[in-house]
Motif scaffolding. Structure first.
Motif, PDB file in Angstrom:
ATOM      1  N   ILE A   8     -27.473  12.994 -24.229  1.00 57.83           N
ATOM      2  CA  ILE A   8     -27.255  12.703 -22.810  1.00 57.83           C
ATOM      3  C   ILE A   8     -28.539  12.168 -22.171  1.00 57.83           C
ATOM      4  N   ILE A   9     -29.674  12.780 -22.497  1.00 54.89           N
ATOM      5  CA  ILE A   9     -30.944  12.429 -21.857  1.00 54.89           C
ATOM      6  C   ILE A   9     -31.407  11.025 -22.251  1.00 54.89           C
ATOM      7  N   TYR A  10     -31.397  10.679 -23.532  1.00 53.64           N
ATOM      8  CA  TYR A  10     -31.902   9.371 -23.961  1.00 53.64           C
ATOM      9  C   TYR A  10     -31.080   8.203 -23.405  1.00 53.64           C
ATOM     10  N   PRO A  11     -29.757   8.225 -23.467  1.00 54.65           N
ATOM     11  CA  PRO A  11     -29.018   7.116 -22.840  1.00 54.65           C
ATOM     12  C   PRO A  11     -29.235   7.036 -21.331  1.00 54.65           C
ATOM     13  N   LEU A  12     -29.380   8.182 -20.674  1.00 60.00           N
ATOM     14  CA  LEU A  12     -29.638   8.185 -19.241  1.00 60.00           C
ATOM     15  C   LEU A  12     -30.998   7.555 -18.944  1.00 60.00           C
ATOM     16  N   MET A  13     -32.009   7.862 -19.748  1.00 62.42           N
ATOM     17  CA  MET A  13     -33.335   7.252 -19.570  1.00 62.42           C
ATOM     18  C   MET A  13     -33.268   5.750 -19.801  1.00 62.42           C
ATOM     19  N   LEU A  14     -32.514   5.329 -20.789  1.00 66.56           N
ATOM     20  CA  LEU A  14     -32.364   3.912 -21.074  1.00 66.56           C
ATOM     21  C   LEU A  14     -31.697   3.189 -19.905  1.00 66.56           C
TER      22      LEU A  14
END
Length: 144
Positions: A8-14
Motif C-alpha cells: 500500500i505504501i510504495y504505490p501511494l508514494m509513487l
C-alpha cells in the motif's frame, strides 16, 4: 513491518511523486511562457531561432543555450520544433555542444565545446536554425 502495508505504501508514494512531478512541470512551463511573453512585449520584432534537437541512440548529443545577450533565453516550442527568441541585429549567444558515447575502458566518453560565446546577426521577419556543424567544428546560424 508487515508486507501488506508495503504493498500500500510504495504505490501511494509513487502516485504522490507523479502528482508532484506533473504540477511542478506545469508550473515550470507557465513560467517559461510568461518569460517569453514579456520578452516579446519588450522586443515585438524578435525572431525565432530554432535549435538542433538533442538525441541520438548510441551517440547522444546536446546543444545547450546558456544565455542570449547575457540574459536567460526566452524559450518557445511549436509544431516546427523548439528554440529561443532573439532580438534583431547583433546578438551574443552563449552555447555549449556535447556528445556522449559508450566507452571501451570507461563507462561513457563525453566531449564538449565548453561554454562558448558566439556573435550572430539576425534580421526582422526571418526564422533561423542554430546548430553545431561537426565537419567544421563550429556553430552555424542559417535562415530556416
Amino acid at each position: 513491518m508487515d508486507f501488506n502495508k508495503l504493498f500500500i505504501i510504495y504505490p501511494l508514494m509513487l502516485v504522490l511523486v507523479a502528482i508532484f512531478w506533473f504540477f511542478s512541470s506545469r508550473r515550470n512551463k507557465s513560467k517559461q511562457e510568461d518569460y517569453a511573453a514579456k520578452f516579446l512585449k519588450r522586443f515585438p520584432n524578435a525572431v525565432k531561432i530554432y535549435t538542433q534537437r538533442s538525441g541520438g541512440f548510441i551517440v547522444s548529443y546536446n546543444l545547450q543555450i546558456y544565455s542570449v545577450n547575457d540574459e536567460l533565453p526566452a524559450a518557445f516550442s511549436d509544431e516546427q520544433g523548439s528554440g529561443f527568441y532573439c532580438k534583431t541585429g547583433k546578438n551574443i549567444i552563449e552555447v555549449e555542444y556535447s556528445t556522449t558515447r559508450p566507452g571501451v575502458i570507461y563507462r561513457t566518453v563525453t566531449k564538449s565545446t565548453g561554454a562558448t560565446k558566439i556573435e550572430v546577426e539576425t534580421k526582422a521577419g526571418e526564422n533561423y536554425f542554430f546548430y553545431f556543424d561537426k565537419d567544421t567544428n563550429s556553430f552555424k546560424l542559417d535562415i530556416k
